[in-house]
Design a protein around this motif. Structure first.
Motif, PDB file in Angstrom:
ATOM      1  N   ASP A  53     -49.881   1.175 -30.382  1.00  0.00           N
ATOM      2  CA  ASP A  53     -50.275   1.686 -29.246  1.00  0.00           C
ATOM      3  C   ASP A  53     -48.645   2.233 -28.509  1.00  0.00           C
ATOM      4  O   ASP A  53     -48.645   2.611 -27.795  1.00  0.00           O
ATOM      5  N   PHE A  54     -47.100   2.137 -29.336  1.00  0.00           N
ATOM      6  CA  PHE A  54     -46.071   2.475 -28.973  1.00  0.00           C
ATOM      7  C   PHE A  54     -45.910   3.482 -29.506  1.00  0.00           C
ATOM      8  O   PHE A  54     -46.251   3.627 -30.532  1.00  0.00           O
ATOM      9  N   ILE A  55     -45.290   4.781 -29.551  1.00  0.00           N
ATOM     10  CA  ILE A  55     -43.779   5.650 -30.152  1.00  0.00           C
ATOM     11  C   ILE A  55     -42.904   5.151 -30.988  1.00  0.00           C
ATOM     12  O   ILE A  55     -42.065   4.836 -30.040  1.00  0.00           O
ATOM     13  N   LEU A  56     -42.909   5.848 -31.988  1.00  0.00           N
ATOM     14  CA  LEU A  56     -41.503   5.651 -33.112  1.00  0.00           C
ATOM     15  C   LEU A  56     -40.706   6.369 -33.168  1.00  0.00           C
ATOM     16  O   LEU A  56     -40.921   7.466 -32.898  1.00  0.00           O
ATOM     17  N   ALA A  57     -39.326   6.592 -32.270  1.00  0.00           N
ATOM     18  CA  ALA A  57     -38.244   7.160 -32.462  1.00  0.00           C
ATOM     19  C   ALA A  57     -37.090   7.053 -33.798  1.00  0.00           C
ATOM     20  O   ALA A  57     -36.167   5.824 -33.629  1.00  0.00           O
ATOM     21  N   GLY A  58     -36.456   7.212 -34.224  1.00  0.00           N
ATOM     22  CA  GLY A  58     -35.405   7.666 -34.868  1.00  0.00           C
ATOM     23  C   GLY A  58     -35.186   8.328 -35.903  1.00  0.00           C
ATOM     24  O   GLY A  58     -36.106   9.240 -36.563  1.00  0.00           O
ATOM     25  N   ASN A  59     -34.680   7.377 -37.192  1.00  0.00           N
ATOM     26  CA  ASN A  59     -33.401   6.658 -36.832  1.00  0.00           C
ATOM     27  C   ASN A  59     -32.305   7.959 -38.197  1.00  0.00           C
ATOM     28  O   ASN A  59     -31.179   6.971 -38.615  1.00  0.00           O
ATOM     29  N   LEU A  60     -32.075   9.445 -37.151  1.00  0.00           N
ATOM     30  CA  LEU A  60     -30.918   9.937 -38.774  1.00  0.00           C
ATOM     31  C   LEU A  60     -29.378   9.007 -38.221  1.00  0.00           C
ATOM     32  O   LEU A  60     -28.822   9.059 -37.066  1.00  0.00           O
ATOM     33  N   SER A  61     -29.322   9.252 -39.162  1.00  0.00           N
ATOM     34  CA  SER A  61     -27.790   8.565 -39.387  1.00  0.00           C
ATOM     35  C   SER A  61     -26.795   9.604 -39.107  1.00  0.00           C
ATOM     36  O   SER A  61     -26.976  10.587 -39.283  1.00  0.00           O
ATOM     37  N   ASN A  62     -26.055   8.918 -38.117  1.00  0.00           N
ATOM     38  CA  ASN A  62     -24.910   9.934 -37.055  1.00  0.00           C
ATOM     39  C   ASN A  62     -24.177  10.143 -38.304  1.00  0.00           C
ATOM     40  O   ASN A  62     -22.855  11.339 -38.171  1.00  0.00           O
ATOM     41  N   ALA A  63     -24.153   9.852 -39.056  1.00  0.00           N
ATOM     42  CA  ALA A  63     -22.096   9.660 -40.438  1.00  0.00           C
ATOM     43  C   ALA A  63     -22.798  10.534 -41.016  1.00  0.00           C
ATOM     44  O   ALA A  63     -22.042  11.671 -41.294  1.00  0.00           O
ATOM     45  N   VAL A  64     -23.732  11.356 -41.348  1.00  0.00           N
ATOM     46  CA  VAL A  64     -24.715  12.110 -42.203  1.00  0.00           C
ATOM     47  C   VAL A  64     -24.842  13.110 -41.903  1.00  0.00           C
ATOM     48  O   VAL A  64     -24.213  14.628 -41.994  1.00  0.00           O
ATOM     49  N   LEU A  65     -24.938  13.381 -40.301  1.00  0.00           N
ATOM     50  CA  LEU A  65     -25.155  14.124 -39.148  1.00  0.00           C
ATOM     51  C   LEU A  65     -23.467  14.590 -39.265  1.00  0.00           C
ATOM     52  O   LEU A  65     -23.688  16.504 -38.732  1.00  0.00           O
ATOM     53  N   GLN A  66     -22.579  14.114 -39.452  1.00  0.00           N
ATOM     54  CA  GLN A  66     -21.568  14.751 -39.175  1.00  0.00           C
ATOM     55  C   GLN A  66     -20.371  15.023 -39.483  1.00  0.00           C
ATOM     56  O   GLN A  66     -19.922  15.935 -39.209  1.00  0.00           O
ATOM     57  N   THR A  67     -20.806  14.449 -40.797  1.00  0.00           N
ATOM     58  CA  THR A  67     -19.572  14.435 -42.072  1.00  0.00           C
ATOM     59  C   THR A  67     -20.824  14.733 -42.970  1.00  0.00           C
ATOM     60  O   THR A  67     -20.422  15.497 -44.293  1.00  0.00           O
ATOM     61  N   GLY A  68     -21.985  14.976 -43.474  1.00  0.00           N
ATOM     62  CA  GLY A  68     -22.445  15.531 -44.435  1.00  0.00           C
ATOM     63  C   GLY A  68     -22.421  16.464 -44.499  1.00  0.00           C
ATOM     64  O   GLY A  68     -22.114  17.728 -44.072  1.00  0.00           O
ATOM     65  N   THR A  69     -22.650  16.522 -46.260  1.00  0.00           N
ATOM     66  CA  THR A  69     -23.309  18.429 -46.185  1.00  0.00           C
ATOM     67  C   THR A  69     -24.420  18.546 -46.926  1.00  0.00           C
ATOM     68  O   THR A  69     -25.328  17.956 -45.321  1.00  0.00           O
ATOM     69  N   LYS A  70     -24.855  20.327 -45.810  1.00  0.00           N
ATOM     70  CA  LYS A  70     -26.082  20.394 -45.696  1.00  0.00           C
ATOM     71  C   LYS A  70     -27.158  19.555 -46.900  1.00  0.00           C
ATOM     72  O   LYS A  70     -28.012  19.300 -46.561  1.00  0.00           O
ATOM     73  N   GLU A  71     -27.440  19.684 -47.968  1.00  0.00           N
ATOM     74  CA  GLU A  71     -28.121  19.158 -48.407  1.00  0.00           C
ATOM     75  C   GLU A  71     -28.395  17.427 -48.757  1.00  0.00           C
ATOM     76  O   GLU A  71     -29.350  17.101 -48.534  1.00  0.00           O
ATOM     77  N   GLN A  72     -27.257  17.161 -47.867  1.00  0.00           N
ATOM     78  CA  GLN A  72     -27.502  16.026 -47.740  1.00  0.00           C
ATOM     79  C   GLN A  72     -28.206  15.438 -46.064  1.00  0.00           C
ATOM     80  O   GLN A  72     -29.020  14.033 -45.470  1.00  0.00           O
ATOM     81  N   ILE A  73     -28.019  16.073 -45.016  1.00  0.00           N
ATOM     82  CA  ILE A  73     -28.403  16.264 -44.307  1.00  0.00           C
ATOM     83  C   ILE A  73     -29.437  16.842 -44.037  1.00  0.00           C
ATOM     84  O   ILE A  73     -30.964  15.721 -43.852  1.00  0.00           O
TER      85      ILE A  73
END
Length: 368
Positions: free
Chosen positions: A289-309
């Protein structure tokens, strides 16, 4: 760079409408949690962005033009409200030193001061006039007007001071109830004016829930001191016919999930979750009945390599796409953007819980 818009078979509006209806969609939607990013693209300092709703709206439109495959819309407001609305001071994120405006200090310091707090006028109090301007522009362009979020606890904690509020929850629960009552009444008065102005069908509720995280409060404290007021506000929205709700559980709310079953929410409400939450267990609770959204790591998005992202995106998709109610790919919270790295400066946006995490761990344990 891939132009995703050439591969889509649905427009962003069609995709979200189908998701809300529980129908099949062409691909997983992506919401970038993007206030700061839209400001940066538009060449705005965050202080300018938040002081000027018109510039904020223009920045949101610019984001949509630049990335038409995103499932987002112009967005405004911030989590750390309450002090300004009840007669205190606001701090602005000038020079990108902070992520968003923040309560500059407590309005009251003693439990006996709660009774003397004013009942603010929704037309003039704090951020309300700015949000009113933004809502007018949103409706003119066909976007929904924003209603105040469904939890008063963040506002109450700003009025008292966040660490102090956590102590009040243990030492002065009657004063906490009195304060929550005042804030809840203010939220409902504000919402009533907005609904009368635009109609419930053209309004949406972005409900951020940072201070109720189990990193700060126990599930028992949530049940007794927070949930009744969320129930009342969401029940009011249900009675008015509001259908569009997004709940952002910032931090770890796993022990509170069972209590959300008692909170009246429209079907197809979106639950955006923090990185500390288990996606599979949250999915089991939410059901179809409900939609789920998330939950990508901000730390990975900001400091990770392309492969890590790429690995993190795949992790999120592989878990989220199993959710029977539908899934939106989304960062765990808004990504911090500052002029230069300052790890000791805490963001007052949805991660305001981090400013009280040390006291919160201790107080939550004491209150189990």
């Amino acid at each position: 760079m891939i132009d995703f818009s050439t591969k889509d078979t649905m427009s962003p509006e069609e995709r979200m409408a189908a998701l809300a209806a529980g129908d099949s969609i062409d691909r997983v939607p992506f919401n970038p949690f993007s206030r700061g990013f839209s400001a940066k693209l538009y060449g705005l300092d965050r202080g300018e962005f938040y002081r000027n709703p018109q510039l904020a709206f223009e920045a949101g439109l610019n984001l949509l033009r630049r990335y038409p495959w995103l499932n987002t819309r112009p967005a405004y407001s911030w989590a750390d409200k309450g002090a300004w609305e009840f007669g205190g001071e606001i701090g602005w994120p000038d020079n990108d030193e902070y992520m968003a405006p923040f309560s500059a200090g407590p309005v009251i310091t003693k439990p006996e001061d709660v009774a003397a707090l004013p009942d603010p006028d929704p037309e003039t109090a704090g951020a309300n006039p700015l949000i009113k301007q933004f809502n007018a522009m949103s409706r003119e362009k066909g976007f929904p007007a924003m209603l105040p979020g469904g939890t008063p606890t963040a506002m109450s904690s700003a009025i008292v001071g966040k660490s102090e509020f956590l102590r009040w929850m243990i030492k002065y629960p009657d004063s906490v109830h009195m304060l929550q009552r005042k804030v809840t009444d203010f939220i409902i008065r504000t919402a009533t004016k907005t609904i009368l102005r635009y109609g419930a069908q053209d309004c949406s509720v972005p409900c951020s829930v940072p201070m109720e995280s189990n990193q700060l409060v126990s599930p028992r404290a949530f049940e007794s001191l927070c949930k009744p007021y969320i129930q009342e506000i969401m029940g009011f929205y249900q009675s008015q016919g509001v259908k569009s709700v997004m709940v952002h559980l910032c931090g770890n709310h796993m022990l509170n999930l069972r209590h959300w079953a008692d909170i009246p929410l429209p079907k197809r409400t979106i639950f955006s979750i923090g990185g500390e939450m288990d996606m599979r267990e949250t999915s089991e609770f939410l059901g179809k009945d409900f939609i789920l959204a998330g939950n990508l790591s901000n730390a990975v998005l900001q400091t990770g390599t392309k492969e890590q992202i790429v690995k993190e995106v795949r992790r999120c998709l592989s878990e989220g796409m199993r959710h029977p109610g539908g899934f939106i790919l989304m960062p765990e919270c808004e990504i911090r953007r500052t002029r230069r790295p300052r790890p000791w400066k805490l963001s007052p946006r949805c991660s305001i819980l981090k400013a009280t995490i040390r006291d919160g761990h201790r107080i939550a344990l004491e209150n189990l």
